[in-house]
Write an enzyme that holds these catalytic residues in place. Structure first.
Site, PDB file in Angstrom:
ATOM      1  N   TRP A 184      46.313  36.717  41.139  1.00 52.92           N
ATOM      2  CA  TRP A 184      46.777  36.302  42.471  1.00 52.92           C
ATOM      3  C   TRP A 184      45.631  36.239  43.480  1.00 52.92           C
ATOM      4  O   TRP A 184      45.772  35.630  44.529  1.00 52.92           O
ATOM      5  CB  TRP A 184      47.849  37.286  42.982  1.00 52.92           C
ATOM      6  N   ASN A 185      44.487  36.886  43.205  1.00 54.61           N
ATOM      7  CA  ASN A 185      43.489  37.031  44.284  1.00 54.61           C
ATOM      8  C   ASN A 185      42.734  35.744  44.607  1.00 54.61           C
ATOM      9  O   ASN A 185      42.258  35.562  45.721  1.00 54.61           O
ATOM     10  CB  ASN A 185      42.521  38.189  43.997  1.00 54.61           C
TER      11      ASN A 185
ATOM     12  N   PRO B  36      50.288  31.669  35.920  1.00 51.21           N
ATOM     13  CA  PRO B  36      49.677  32.289  37.101  1.00 51.21           C
ATOM     14  C   PRO B  36      50.390  33.584  37.426  1.00 51.21           C
ATOM     15  O   PRO B  36      51.475  33.860  36.903  1.00 51.21           O
ATOM     16  CB  PRO B  36      49.930  31.256  38.206  1.00 51.21           C
TER      17      PRO B  36
ATOM     18  N   GLY C  70      41.703  39.243  35.016  1.00 48.46           N
ATOM     19  CA  GLY C  70      42.557  40.335  35.488  1.00 48.46           C
ATOM     20  C   GLY C  70      41.936  41.675  35.148  1.00 48.46           C
ATOM     21  O   GLY C  70      40.716  41.784  34.975  1.00 48.46           O
ATOM     22  N   SER C  71      42.792  42.665  34.976  1.00 50.57           N
ATOM     23  CA  SER C  71      42.258  44.029  34.817  1.00 50.57           C
ATOM     24  C   SER C  71      41.715  44.272  33.410  1.00 50.57           C
ATOM     25  O   SER C  71      42.138  43.633  32.436  1.00 50.57           O
ATOM     26  CB  SER C  71      43.362  45.047  35.103  1.00 50.57           C
TER      27      SER C  71
ATOM     28  N   GLU D  76      37.642  37.687  31.964  1.00 52.39           N
ATOM     29  CA  GLU D  76      36.900  38.051  33.187  1.00 52.39           C
ATOM     30  C   GLU D  76      37.685  39.212  33.777  1.00 52.39           C
ATOM     31  O   GLU D  76      38.786  39.031  34.293  1.00 52.39           O
ATOM     32  CB  GLU D  76      36.844  36.835  34.109  1.00 52.39           C
ATOM     33  N   LEU D  77      37.132  40.418  33.628  1.00 44.78           N
ATOM     34  CA  LEU D  77      37.910  41.638  33.880  1.00 44.78           C
ATOM     35  C   LEU D  77      37.425  42.380  35.130  1.00 44.78           C
ATOM     36  O   LEU D  77      36.787  41.786  35.995  1.00 44.78           O
ATOM     37  CB  LEU D  77      37.877  42.510  32.620  1.00 44.78           C
TER      38      LEU D  77
ATOM     39  N   CYS E 103      37.079  40.859  41.903  1.00 42.36           N
ATOM     40  CA  CYS E 103      36.453  41.640  40.823  1.00 42.36           C
ATOM     41  C   CYS E 103      34.967  41.838  41.091  1.00 42.36           C
ATOM     42  O   CYS E 103      34.368  42.799  40.623  1.00 42.36           O
ATOM     43  CB  CYS E 103      36.619  40.929  39.483  1.00 42.36           C
TER      44      CYS E 103
ATOM     45  N   GLU F 164      37.720  51.034  40.491  1.00 43.89           N
ATOM     46  CA  GLU F 164      37.795  49.807  41.293  1.00 43.89           C
ATOM     47  C   GLU F 164      38.836  50.016  42.407  1.00 43.89           C
ATOM     48  O   GLU F 164      40.010  50.249  42.120  1.00 43.89           O
ATOM     49  CB  GLU F 164      38.225  48.676  40.352  1.00 43.89           C
TER      50      GLU F 164
ATOM     51  N   GLU G  77      32.407  31.527  32.470  1.00 47.06           N
ATOM     52  CA  GLU G  77      33.129  30.414  33.075  1.00 47.06           C
ATOM     53  C   GLU G  77      32.173  29.682  34.009  1.00 47.06           C
ATOM     54  O   GLU G  77      31.240  30.270  34.545  1.00 47.06           O
ATOM     55  CB  GLU G  77      34.324  30.947  33.868  1.00 47.06           C
TER      56      GLU G  77
HETATM   57  C1  SIN Z   1      36.869  37.394  41.163  1.00 41.51           C
HETATM   58  O1  SIN Z   1      36.234  38.281  41.696  1.00 41.51           O
HETATM   59  O2  SIN Z   1      37.899  37.617  40.523  1.00 41.51           O
HETATM   60  C2  SIN Z   1      36.374  35.981  41.240  1.00 41.51           C
HETATM   61  C3  SIN Z   1      35.448  35.825  42.341  1.00 41.51           C
HETATM   62  C4  SIN Z   1      34.568  34.608  42.279  1.00 41.51           C
HETATM   63  O3  SIN Z   1      34.788  33.662  41.530  1.00 41.51           O
HETATM   64  O4  SIN Z   1      33.600  34.619  43.018  1.00 41.51           O
END
Ligand code: SIN
Length: 481
Positions: free
Chosen positions: A150-151, A175, A228-229, A250-251, A284, A382, A459
């Protein structure tokens, strides 16, 4: 403010409504802004069937056509910035200016991968026999799925569908149920630019584990990309083993932000605000631990504190707001718990630390803590919120050891004008993303991703598309006559 439009699910290129719906809330007001169909395993299975049926034709579509679809989608996205940004602010909470920035960031992944679609090169390799040639070709991995957070409700989707479509893969996106509207708007865009039916589905529901299970159990889904986490990433990795799916993850992260005495302090402070407060700290890559050299501790703290104090908290739709609400009450509770834990163990509150003002909405003010030590939760968990914790250090060796003392390895930031030190830290900090005098390193052309328990795969960049391609080789005999 409710959103008057209807948002059905997007399954196999069709808009499918469902009687059972759930409420989407605005975290700034706690009001219901939309009611969205609550998908279950049945809808997810339909999406997988549609993707399987569409896969072969999509893989055979010429690269220039896939590129055209991606770049037309990016153009529409940019044209609709105002509408998309407003929807994002209403469903996620980030201030409007940041939401506009995210739309541009999201479009940039589609633009980048539109170009990369045309550069899926192979190789020829010298063989040991005059009679043979060895050819390397790359083919799409097939049906893929994305589980997005969601972020960053738009950019984390385009960062996955961009390379998937460029490579010739179909994709089912799940999503976060907290931010479905941005995702469904992206589906509208792809429908308008002529994406073939079945190549994209968007499935959202309040039982994410059930939906994900359908994807993980189906052997025809060949790859899963998750942001996510770390705990969910580990679970997905175990589930992926049964069908040997490819994974990219991507955690979580726990980024150190290191300031050496030779740094340009005003620059470092500006970047500290960016690295900490983008998205209210719900990123993240957000800086969590600020390691500041003892010689500049006082002056850095003063400057950072005055910048944080000046930030205006409120509904992100309003002018001048730079800190919106957090996503949900549990996010506020976690932040409160981290701050209380730190204070109980001897930390000093320099800014913030207490909820004030707004009657409604999940707000928490920018907060700065000093006298922090490694025992406190803020120093090793975190926080995912607007809390900055300052820890002093005295030597380069010591701070490298402290910065690396975590299972996370996503992003790290450091500020120094010593070129030799920049190279030493780049070598020794165990992180996938290093901001050297840069608090905002994310960009479509760079490889984004972590090491250790922060993830697998990359990515964006020229590497991002490789995650969606299988390498095959052809050993071609019968050359000599
Ligand atoms: C993220 O922190 O989840 C992504 C942030 C970014 O793409 O800069």
């Amino acid at each position: 403010m409710a959103i008057s439009e209807n948002y059905p699910l997007f399954i196999g290129g069709n808009w499918i409504d469902k009687q059972e719906k759930y409420d989407v809330l605005n975290p700034a007001t706690e009001e219901v802004i939309a009611r969205v169909p609550n998908a279950g395993p049945e809808e997810m299975k339909q999406a997988v069937e549609a993707a399987v049926n569409a896969q072969a034709a999509w893989a055979d579509t010429v690269a220039s056509e896939r590129a055209r679809i991606l770049s037309d989608a990016a153009r529409l996205m940019r044209e609709r910035t105002e509408k998309l940004a407003e929807i994002m602010t209403i469903e996620e909470g980030k201030p409007l200016a940041e939401a506009r920035g995210e739309i541009a960031y999201a479009a940039s992944f589609l633009e980048w991968f539109a170009e990369e679609a045309k550069r899926i090169y192979g190789d020829t390799i010298p063989s040991n026999s005059r009679d043979k040639r060895i050819l390397v070709i790359k083919r799409p991995v097939g049906v893929t799925a994305a589980i997005t957070p969601w972020n960053f409700p738009a950019a984390m989707i385009t960062r996955k569908i961009g390379p998937a479509f460029a490579a010739g893969c179909t994709m089912i996106v799940k999503p976060s149920e907290l931010t479905p509207l941005s995702a469904l708007e992206i589906a509208r865009i792809f429908e308008e630019v002529g994406l073939p039916k079945g190549v994209l589905s968007i499935i959202v529901g309040t039982e994410p584990a059930e939906l994900t299970r359908v994807l993980m159990d189906d052997v025809r889904v060949r790859k899963i990309s998750f942001t996510g986490s770390t705990s969910v990433g580990k679970l997905l990795m175990k589930q992926a083993a049964d069908t040997m799916k490819r994974v990219s993850f991507e955690l979580g992260g726990h980024a150190p932000f290191i300031v050496f005495p030779d740094a340009d302090l005003d620059e470092a402070v500006s970047h500290a605000v960016l690295a900490k407060m983008r998205g209210m700290g719900e990123a993240c890559v957000a800086a969590n631990r600020f390691y500041v050299h003892e010689e500049i501790l006082e002056v850095f703290t003063e400057k950072f504190a005055s910048r944080l104090e000046a930030m205006k908290v409120g509904n992100g739709l309003e002018e001048g707001i730079s800190v919106g609400p957090l996503i949900e009450p549990s996010a506020v509770r976690k932040v409160e718990d981290h701050v209380q834990d730190a204070v109980a163990k001897g930390a000093k509150l320099v800014v913030g630390g207490e909820r004030t003002g707004q009657e409604k909405g999940y707000y928490y003010p920018p907060t700065l803590l000093t006298n922090v030590n490694e025992e406190m939760k803020v120093a090793h968990e975190e926080t995912f919120g607007p809390v900055a914790a300052i820890l002093p250090f005295s030597t380069e060796e010591e701070v490298i050891q402290k910065a690396n003392n975590t299972n996370y390895g996503l992003a790290a930031y450091f500020f120094t004008r010593d070129v030799g030190r920049i190279f030493r830290l780049a070598d020794q900090l165990e992180y996938g993303i290093l901001g050297a005098n840069d608090g905002m390193p994310s960009t479509a052309q760079a490889p984004f991703g972590g090491i250790k328990e922060s993830g697998l795969g990359r990515e964006g960049s020229k590497y991002g598309i490789e995650e969606y391609l299988d390498i095959k080789y052809v050993s071609l005999g019968g050359i000599t006559n």
